[in-house]
Design an enzyme around this catalytic site. Structure first.
Site, short mmCIF file in Angstrom:
data_model
loop_
_atom_site.label_atom_id
_atom_site.label_comp_id
_atom_site.label_asym_id
_atom_site.label_seq_id
_atom_site.Cartn_x
_atom_site.Cartn_y
_atom_site.Cartn_z
N GLU A 145 4.14 -1.14 8.29
CA GLU A 145 3.33 0.07 8.18
C GLU A 145 3.89 1.13 9.11
OE1 GLU A 145 -1.18 -1.32 7.16
OE2 GLU A 145 -0.52 -1.33 9.22
N CYS A 159 -5.59 -9.02 -7.06
CA CYS A 159 -6.05 -8.21 -8.19
C CYS A 159 -5.98 -6.71 -7.94
CB CYS A 159 -7.48 -8.60 -8.58
SG CYS A 159 -8.73 -7.98 -7.44
N CYS A 175 -7.00 -6.09 -2.23
CA CYS A 175 -6.73 -7.48 -2.60
C CYS A 175 -5.30 -7.58 -3.12
CB CYS A 175 -7.72 -7.95 -3.67
SG CYS A 175 -7.31 -9.56 -4.35
N CYS A 184 -12.30 -10.81 -7.41
CA CYS A 184 -11.67 -11.95 -8.09
C CYS A 184 -11.79 -13.25 -7.28
CB CYS A 184 -10.21 -11.67 -8.41
SG CYS A 184 -9.12 -11.75 -6.98
N CYS A 241 -11.81 -11.61 -1.59
CA CYS A 241 -11.99 -10.54 -2.56
C CYS A 241 -13.35 -10.66 -3.25
CB CYS A 241 -10.87 -10.59 -3.59
SG CYS A 241 -11.02 -9.27 -4.81
N ASP A 261 2.40 -7.35 8.80
CA ASP A 261 1.23 -6.58 9.25
C ASP A 261 1.07 -6.79 10.74
OD1 ASP A 261 -1.02 -4.96 9.19
OD2 ASP A 261 -2.36 -6.67 8.98
N ASP A 305 -4.52 -10.86 7.65
CA ASP A 305 -3.26 -10.19 7.99
C ASP A 305 -2.17 -10.51 6.98
OD1 ASP A 305 -4.51 -9.19 10.20
OD2 ASP A 305 -3.85 -10.81 11.51
ZN LIG Z 1 -9.07 -9.67 -5.90
#
Ligand SMILES: [Zn+2]
Length: 402
Positions: free
Chosen positions: A281, A351, A348, A369, A366, A196, A376
Protein backbone atom coordinates in the site's frame (compact mmCIF):
# COMPACT_ATOMS: atom_id res chain seq x y z
CA UNK A 1 21.81 -0.83 -14.43
CA UNK A 2 23.50 1.63 -12.11
CA UNK A 3 23.55 0.63 -8.46
CA UNK A 4 24.27 3.08 -5.65
CA UNK A 5 25.18 1.82 -2.25
CA UNK A 6 26.61 3.18 0.97
CA UNK A 7 28.76 1.31 3.44
CA UNK A 8 29.51 2.58 6.92
CA UNK A 9 32.48 1.66 9.06
CA UNK A 10 33.52 2.58 12.55
CA UNK A 11 36.81 4.47 12.76
CA UNK A 12 39.47 3.42 15.25
CA UNK A 13 40.69 6.87 16.10
CA UNK A 14 43.59 7.99 18.26
CA UNK A 15 42.94 10.87 20.72
CA UNK A 16 44.85 13.26 18.42
CA UNK A 17 42.76 12.21 15.44
CA UNK A 18 39.59 12.69 17.49
CA UNK A 19 40.71 16.23 18.24
CA UNK A 20 41.40 16.92 14.57
CA UNK A 21 38.06 15.43 13.54
CA UNK A 22 36.14 17.35 16.21
CA UNK A 23 37.79 20.57 15.02
CA UNK A 24 37.12 19.75 11.38
CA UNK A 25 33.39 19.10 11.88
CA UNK A 26 33.27 22.14 14.17
CA UNK A 27 34.67 24.25 11.33
CA UNK A 28 32.09 22.83 8.92
CA UNK A 29 29.33 23.73 11.36
CA UNK A 30 30.84 27.20 11.81
CA UNK A 31 30.95 27.77 8.05
CA UNK A 32 27.33 26.61 7.65
CA UNK A 33 26.06 28.80 10.48
CA UNK A 34 28.01 31.89 9.46
CA UNK A 35 27.07 31.54 5.81
CA UNK A 36 23.44 31.02 6.78
CA UNK A 37 23.56 34.17 8.93
CA UNK A 38 24.95 36.10 5.94
CA UNK A 39 22.20 34.78 3.68
CA UNK A 40 19.57 35.69 6.26
CA UNK A 41 20.81 39.27 6.54
CA UNK A 42 20.83 39.53 2.73
CA UNK A 43 17.22 38.35 2.73
CA UNK A 44 16.30 40.75 5.55
CA UNK A 45 17.57 43.62 3.41
CA UNK A 46 15.79 42.24 0.36
CA UNK A 47 19.02 41.68 -1.51
CA UNK A 48 18.36 38.09 -2.62
CA UNK A 49 20.96 35.51 -1.64
CA UNK A 50 24.53 34.70 -2.58
CA UNK A 51 25.02 31.81 -4.98
CA UNK A 52 27.46 28.97 -4.36
CA UNK A 53 30.35 30.76 -6.04
CA UNK A 54 29.68 33.86 -3.94
CA UNK A 55 29.67 31.80 -0.78
CA UNK A 56 32.95 30.16 -1.74
CA UNK A 57 34.57 33.56 -2.24
CA UNK A 58 33.33 34.50 1.20
CA UNK A 59 34.80 31.33 2.66
CA UNK A 60 38.19 32.03 1.07
CA UNK A 61 38.18 35.51 2.58
CA UNK A 62 37.36 34.09 6.02
CA UNK A 63 40.13 31.54 5.78
CA UNK A 64 42.57 34.39 5.03
CA UNK A 65 41.64 36.54 8.03
CA UNK A 66 43.33 36.36 11.40
CA UNK A 67 40.03 35.94 13.30
CA UNK A 68 38.80 32.98 11.27
CA UNK A 69 42.20 31.68 10.20
CA UNK A 70 41.55 28.51 12.23
CA UNK A 71 39.31 27.41 9.37
CA UNK A 72 42.39 27.02 7.18
CA UNK A 73 43.81 24.42 9.53
CA UNK A 74 40.94 22.05 8.77
CA UNK A 75 40.15 20.36 5.45
CA UNK A 76 38.67 22.79 2.92
CA UNK A 77 36.63 20.44 0.74
CA UNK A 78 34.05 19.62 3.45
CA UNK A 79 33.70 23.35 4.16
CA UNK A 80 32.95 24.03 0.50
CA UNK A 81 30.64 21.02 0.42
CA UNK A 82 28.55 22.40 3.29
CA UNK A 83 28.14 25.64 1.29
CA UNK A 84 26.96 23.56 -1.65
CA UNK A 85 24.41 21.95 0.68
CA UNK A 86 23.36 25.35 1.97
CA UNK A 87 22.84 26.72 -1.54
CA UNK A 88 20.69 23.73 -2.42
CA UNK A 89 18.75 23.96 0.84
CA UNK A 90 17.94 27.63 0.17
CA UNK A 91 16.93 26.87 -3.40
CA UNK A 92 14.62 24.10 -2.16
CA UNK A 93 13.15 26.35 0.54
CA UNK A 94 12.10 28.89 -2.08
CA UNK A 95 10.87 26.27 -4.54
CA UNK A 96 7.08 26.26 -4.48
CA UNK A 97 6.94 22.60 -5.53
CA UNK A 98 9.20 21.51 -2.70
CA UNK A 99 8.09 20.81 0.87
CA UNK A 100 11.57 21.50 2.27
CA UNK A 101 11.74 24.07 5.05
CA UNK A 102 14.13 26.97 5.44
CA UNK A 103 17.55 25.71 6.58
CA UNK A 104 18.36 25.93 10.27
CA UNK A 105 21.45 26.75 12.26
CA UNK A 106 23.39 23.65 13.27
CA UNK A 107 23.93 22.72 16.89
CA UNK A 108 26.96 21.15 18.42
CA UNK A 109 26.76 17.36 18.87
CA UNK A 110 23.68 17.10 16.65
CA UNK A 111 24.52 15.24 13.43
CA UNK A 112 28.14 16.34 13.53
CA UNK A 113 29.51 15.38 10.17
CA UNK A 114 31.50 16.44 7.13
CA UNK A 115 31.62 15.21 3.57
CA UNK A 116 34.59 14.85 1.27
CA UNK A 117 32.96 15.21 -2.16
CA UNK A 118 36.10 14.28 -4.15
CA UNK A 119 37.08 10.63 -3.97
CA UNK A 120 40.46 11.51 -5.51
CA UNK A 121 41.57 13.03 -2.23
CA UNK A 122 40.80 9.88 -0.25
CA UNK A 123 43.16 6.93 -0.15
CA UNK A 124 42.77 3.42 1.16
CA UNK A 125 45.15 0.84 2.50
CA UNK A 126 42.93 -2.22 2.77
CA UNK A 127 45.52 -4.89 3.50
CA UNK A 128 48.14 -3.34 5.72
CA UNK A 129 50.63 -5.44 7.70
CA UNK A 130 52.75 -4.47 10.68
CA UNK A 131 56.56 -4.81 10.88
CA UNK A 132 56.28 -8.53 11.67
CA UNK A 133 54.05 -9.16 8.68
CA UNK A 134 50.87 -9.57 10.72
CA UNK A 135 47.56 -8.27 9.39
CA UNK A 136 46.33 -5.05 10.99
CA UNK A 137 43.17 -2.98 10.55
CA UNK A 138 42.69 -1.31 7.16
CA UNK A 139 43.28 2.43 6.92
CA UNK A 140 41.67 5.36 5.20
CA UNK A 141 43.51 8.59 4.41
CA UNK A 142 41.50 11.74 5.11
CA UNK A 143 43.08 15.05 4.03
CA UNK A 144 44.46 17.06 6.99
CA UNK A 145 43.48 14.25 9.39
CA UNK A 146 45.85 11.53 8.21
CA UNK A 147 45.66 7.75 8.05
CA UNK A 148 42.83 6.49 10.27
CA UNK A 149 42.20 2.84 11.03
CA UNK A 150 38.72 1.49 10.51
CA UNK A 151 36.84 -1.72 11.12
CA UNK A 152 35.93 -3.17 7.77
CA UNK A 153 32.94 -5.49 7.94
CA UNK A 154 32.22 -5.91 4.25
CA UNK A 155 33.88 -5.34 0.89
CA UNK A 156 34.16 -1.99 -0.81
CA UNK A 157 33.20 -2.86 -4.39
CA UNK A 158 32.61 -0.28 -7.07
CA UNK A 159 33.53 3.31 -7.74
CA UNK A 160 33.69 5.62 -4.73
CA UNK A 161 31.54 8.75 -5.13
CA UNK A 162 32.07 10.51 -1.81
CA UNK A 163 33.02 9.96 1.80
CA UNK A 164 31.24 11.28 4.89
CA UNK A 165 32.77 11.32 8.35
CA UNK A 166 30.39 11.64 11.30
CA UNK A 167 30.29 11.44 15.08
CA UNK A 168 27.66 9.40 16.84
CA UNK A 169 27.48 8.09 20.39
CA UNK A 170 31.07 9.00 21.20
CA UNK A 171 32.47 7.21 18.13
CA UNK A 172 33.51 8.32 14.69
CA UNK A 173 32.23 6.67 11.55
CA UNK A 174 32.99 6.85 7.88
CA UNK A 175 30.26 6.31 5.28
CA UNK A 176 31.45 5.57 1.76
CA UNK A 177 29.08 5.99 -1.14
CA UNK A 178 29.68 3.60 -3.98
CA UNK A 179 28.38 3.35 -7.50
CA UNK A 180 28.65 0.39 -9.85
CA UNK A 181 27.12 -0.73 -13.11
CA UNK A 182 25.75 -4.25 -13.42
CA UNK A 183 24.07 -5.99 -16.34
CA UNK A 184 20.27 -6.02 -15.98
CA UNK A 185 19.44 -8.92 -13.67
CA UNK A 186 16.58 -11.38 -14.23
CA UNK A 187 14.67 -12.47 -11.14
CA UNK A 188 14.78 -16.25 -10.57
CA UNK A 189 11.19 -16.34 -9.24
CA UNK A 190 8.05 -15.60 -11.22
CA UNK A 191 5.62 -15.15 -8.33
CA UNK A 192 3.95 -11.96 -7.19
CA UNK A 193 2.91 -11.29 -3.63
CA UNK A 194 0.92 -8.61 -1.82
CA UNK A 195 1.83 -7.35 1.63
CA UNK A 196 -0.30 -5.62 4.25
CA UNK A 197 1.43 -3.60 6.91
CA UNK A 198 -0.54 -4.15 10.07
CA UNK A 199 0.15 -2.07 13.12
CA UNK A 200 -0.62 -4.37 16.00
CA UNK A 201 0.34 -7.88 15.08
CA UNK A 202 2.72 -8.07 12.18
CA UNK A 203 5.50 -6.26 10.48
CA UNK A 204 3.95 -7.61 7.33
CA UNK A 205 1.35 -10.19 6.33
CA UNK A 206 1.70 -11.65 2.85
CA UNK A 207 -1.10 -12.70 0.52
CA UNK A 208 0.22 -16.28 0.56
CA UNK A 209 -0.40 -16.41 4.31
CA UNK A 210 3.17 -15.77 5.50
CA UNK A 211 3.37 -13.48 8.52
CA UNK A 212 6.36 -11.68 9.95
CA UNK A 213 6.33 -10.93 13.66
CA UNK A 214 6.89 -7.41 14.97
CA UNK A 215 9.99 -5.81 16.37
CA UNK A 216 9.22 -4.68 19.87
CA UNK A 217 12.80 -3.70 20.62
CA UNK A 218 11.95 -0.06 20.96
CA UNK A 219 9.14 -0.54 23.46
CA UNK A 220 11.13 -2.97 25.58
CA UNK A 221 14.12 -0.70 25.85
CA UNK A 222 12.10 2.48 26.06
CA UNK A 223 11.80 2.55 29.84
CA UNK A 224 15.54 2.31 30.24
CA UNK A 225 16.00 4.96 27.62
CA UNK A 226 13.56 7.28 29.42
CA UNK A 227 15.48 6.80 32.67
CA UNK A 228 18.74 7.74 30.99
CA UNK A 229 17.08 10.77 29.44
CA UNK A 230 15.84 11.96 32.86
CA UNK A 231 19.39 11.67 34.16
CA UNK A 232 20.55 13.90 31.32
CA UNK A 233 18.04 16.59 32.28
CA UNK A 234 19.68 16.92 35.70
CA UNK A 235 23.16 17.51 34.32
CA UNK A 236 24.73 20.83 33.41
CA UNK A 237 24.51 21.31 29.67
CA UNK A 238 27.79 20.69 27.77
CA UNK A 239 29.58 19.61 30.98
CA UNK A 240 31.78 16.51 30.85
CA UNK A 241 29.10 14.42 32.56
CA UNK A 242 26.41 15.75 30.27
CA UNK A 243 28.44 14.75 27.24
CA UNK A 244 29.02 11.30 28.71
CA UNK A 245 25.33 10.84 29.36
CA UNK A 246 24.43 12.16 25.92
CA UNK A 247 26.74 9.61 24.36
CA UNK A 248 25.15 6.86 26.45
CA UNK A 249 21.69 7.80 25.21
CA UNK A 250 22.89 7.85 21.62
CA UNK A 251 24.23 4.33 22.13
CA UNK A 252 20.82 3.18 23.40
CA UNK A 253 19.17 4.63 20.32
CA UNK A 254 21.78 3.00 18.13
CA UNK A 255 21.19 -0.38 19.71
CA UNK A 256 17.46 -0.17 19.18
CA UNK A 257 17.92 1.00 15.61
CA UNK A 258 20.42 -1.78 14.90
CA UNK A 259 18.03 -4.50 16.10
CA UNK A 260 15.21 -3.05 14.03
CA UNK A 261 17.39 -2.75 10.96
CA UNK A 262 18.65 -6.33 11.24
CA UNK A 263 15.10 -7.69 11.42
CA UNK A 264 13.95 -5.55 8.50
CA UNK A 265 16.93 -6.72 6.44
CA UNK A 266 16.06 -10.35 7.16
CA UNK A 267 12.42 -9.83 6.22
CA UNK A 268 13.13 -7.85 3.04
CA UNK A 269 15.85 -10.26 1.89
CA UNK A 270 13.58 -13.26 2.34
CA UNK A 271 10.70 -11.66 0.46
CA UNK A 272 12.77 -10.22 -2.39
CA UNK A 273 14.45 -13.61 -2.96
CA UNK A 274 11.20 -15.54 -3.16
CA UNK A 275 9.06 -13.17 -5.17
CA UNK A 276 9.70 -11.16 -8.33
CA UNK A 277 6.90 -8.67 -7.73
CA UNK A 278 5.84 -7.27 -4.38
CA UNK A 279 2.79 -5.02 -4.00
CA UNK A 280 2.41 -2.74 -0.98
CA UNK A 281 0.00 0.00 0.00
CA UNK A 282 1.15 3.51 -0.74
CA UNK A 283 0.78 4.66 2.86
CA UNK A 284 2.37 7.94 3.66
CA UNK A 285 3.97 6.90 6.91
CA UNK A 286 5.42 10.30 7.57
CA UNK A 287 2.03 11.98 7.17
CA UNK A 288 0.44 9.58 9.60
CA UNK A 289 3.09 10.14 12.21
CA UNK A 290 2.98 13.91 11.86
CA UNK A 291 -0.77 14.45 12.02
CA UNK A 292 -1.86 13.16 15.43
CA UNK A 293 -0.86 16.20 17.45
CA UNK A 294 -2.42 18.68 15.06
CA UNK A 295 -1.93 22.41 15.38
CA UNK A 296 -3.09 24.96 17.95
CA UNK A 297 -5.96 26.00 15.68
CA UNK A 298 -6.88 22.45 14.77
CA UNK A 299 -5.79 20.06 17.48
CA UNK A 300 -5.60 16.44 16.34
CA UNK A 301 -8.37 14.05 17.23
CA UNK A 302 -7.82 10.78 19.06
CA UNK A 303 -4.36 11.92 20.04
CA UNK A 304 -3.95 9.12 22.57
CA UNK A 305 -4.74 6.22 20.28
CA UNK A 306 -2.95 7.78 17.37
CA UNK A 307 0.29 8.41 19.19
CA UNK A 308 0.23 4.76 20.29
CA UNK A 309 -0.24 3.81 16.69
CA UNK A 310 2.51 6.16 15.63
CA UNK A 311 4.90 4.57 18.05
CA UNK A 312 4.28 1.15 16.56
CA UNK A 313 4.60 2.49 13.03
CA UNK A 314 7.97 3.98 13.81
CA UNK A 315 8.76 0.88 15.82
CA UNK A 316 8.43 -1.32 12.79
CA UNK A 317 10.31 1.07 10.55
CA UNK A 318 7.90 0.72 7.66
CA UNK A 319 9.45 3.40 5.54
CA UNK A 320 12.74 1.60 5.88
CA UNK A 321 11.19 -1.74 4.97
CA UNK A 322 9.64 -0.28 1.85
CA UNK A 323 12.96 1.24 0.88
CA UNK A 324 14.85 -2.02 1.46
CA UNK A 325 12.31 -4.03 -0.52
CA UNK A 326 12.49 -1.44 -3.29
CA UNK A 327 16.22 -1.64 -3.86
CA UNK A 328 16.60 -5.36 -3.14
CA UNK A 329 13.92 -6.21 -5.67
CA UNK A 330 15.43 -3.83 -8.18
CA UNK A 331 18.87 -5.34 -7.79
CA UNK A 332 17.44 -8.83 -8.19
CA UNK A 333 15.51 -7.90 -11.34
CA UNK A 334 12.10 -7.74 -9.66
CA UNK A 335 9.97 -4.75 -8.77
CA UNK A 336 7.99 -3.10 -6.03
CA UNK A 337 4.51 -1.78 -6.86
CA UNK A 338 2.62 0.68 -4.71
CA UNK A 339 -1.18 0.87 -4.86
CA UNK A 340 -3.87 3.03 -3.29
CA UNK A 341 -4.81 1.88 0.21
CA UNK A 342 -8.56 2.63 0.20
CA UNK A 343 -10.82 -0.16 1.54
CA UNK A 344 -8.25 -2.93 1.25
CA UNK A 345 -9.10 -4.11 4.77
CA UNK A 346 -12.89 -4.01 4.26
CA UNK A 347 -13.00 -5.73 0.87
CA UNK A 348 -13.58 -9.47 0.60
CA UNK A 349 -10.79 -11.11 -1.39
CA UNK A 350 -13.14 -13.89 -2.45
CA UNK A 351 -16.29 -12.09 -3.65
CA UNK A 352 -15.21 -8.45 -3.73
CA UNK A 353 -17.94 -7.16 -1.41
CA UNK A 354 -16.99 -4.00 0.48
CA UNK A 355 -18.41 -3.69 3.98
CA UNK A 356 -17.08 -2.11 7.17
CA UNK A 357 -18.67 -5.00 9.08
CA UNK A 358 -16.52 -7.55 7.27
CA UNK A 359 -13.61 -6.99 9.56
CA UNK A 360 -13.76 -8.05 13.19
CA UNK A 361 -10.39 -7.38 14.78
CA UNK A 362 -7.82 -9.82 13.44
CA UNK A 363 -10.43 -11.96 11.69
CA UNK A 364 -12.00 -11.19 8.35
CA UNK A 365 -15.44 -12.69 7.87
CA UNK A 366 -17.40 -11.70 4.78
CA UNK A 367 -21.03 -10.80 5.54
CA UNK A 368 -21.98 -11.62 1.96
CA UNK A 369 -20.29 -14.89 1.02
CA UNK A 370 -19.01 -16.14 4.37
CA UNK A 371 -15.32 -16.12 3.31
CA UNK A 372 -13.11 -16.30 6.40
CA UNK A 373 -9.43 -15.39 6.65
CA UNK A 374 -6.82 -13.60 8.72
CA UNK A 375 -7.73 -9.93 8.27
CA UNK A 376 -4.22 -8.89 7.20
CA UNK A 377 -3.84 -11.79 4.78
CA UNK A 378 -7.21 -10.90 3.23
CA UNK A 379 -6.05 -7.30 2.86
CA UNK A 380 -2.73 -8.45 1.38
CA UNK A 381 -4.66 -10.45 -1.22
CA UNK A 382 -6.64 -7.34 -2.16
CA UNK A 383 -3.44 -5.35 -2.42
CA UNK A 384 -1.90 -7.99 -4.69
CA UNK A 385 -5.01 -8.02 -6.90
CA UNK A 386 -4.91 -4.25 -7.14
CA UNK A 387 -1.23 -4.35 -8.09
CA UNK A 388 -1.74 -6.96 -10.79
CA UNK A 389 -4.73 -5.06 -12.15
CA UNK A 390 -2.74 -1.86 -12.46
CA UNK A 391 0.13 -3.54 -14.35
CA UNK A 392 -2.31 -5.32 -16.68
CA UNK A 393 -3.83 -2.02 -17.83
CA UNK A 394 -0.96 0.41 -17.99
CA UNK A 395 2.38 0.15 -16.32
CA UNK A 396 2.29 3.61 -14.84
CA UNK A 397 2.55 2.73 -11.17
CA UNK A 398 6.02 1.24 -10.93
CA UNK A 399 7.54 3.04 -8.01
CA UNK A 400 10.98 3.46 -6.76
CA UNK A 401 11.26 3.86 -3.00
CA UNK A 402 11.59 7.41 -1.77
ZN1 LIG B 1 -17.17 -12.33 0.31
Amino acid sequence: MLIQKAVRYRLETTPEQENLLARAVGCVRFVWNRALAVQKSYLDHQCGTLNYAGLCELLTSWRNTETFGFLAESPSMPQQQTLRHLSRALKDAFDKNSVKKFPKFKKKFVHDSMRYPEPDHIQFNLKPVDQDGRKVLPKIFLPKIGWVKFRKSCLIGGEIRNVTVSRSGGHWYVAIQIEKTVTDPVHPATSAVGGDRNVKENILALSDGTQFLPVTAYRNLQKQLAREQRKLAHKVKFSANWKKQKAKITRWHQRIAEIRKTVLHQVSTAISKNHAVVVLEDLKVRNMTASAKGTVEAPGRHIRQKSGLNKSILDQGWGMLKQMLGYKLQWAGGMLLLVGPAYTSQTCAACGAVDAGNRKGAIFCCLHCGHEAHADVNAAQNILARGLQSTAGHAGVVCSPE
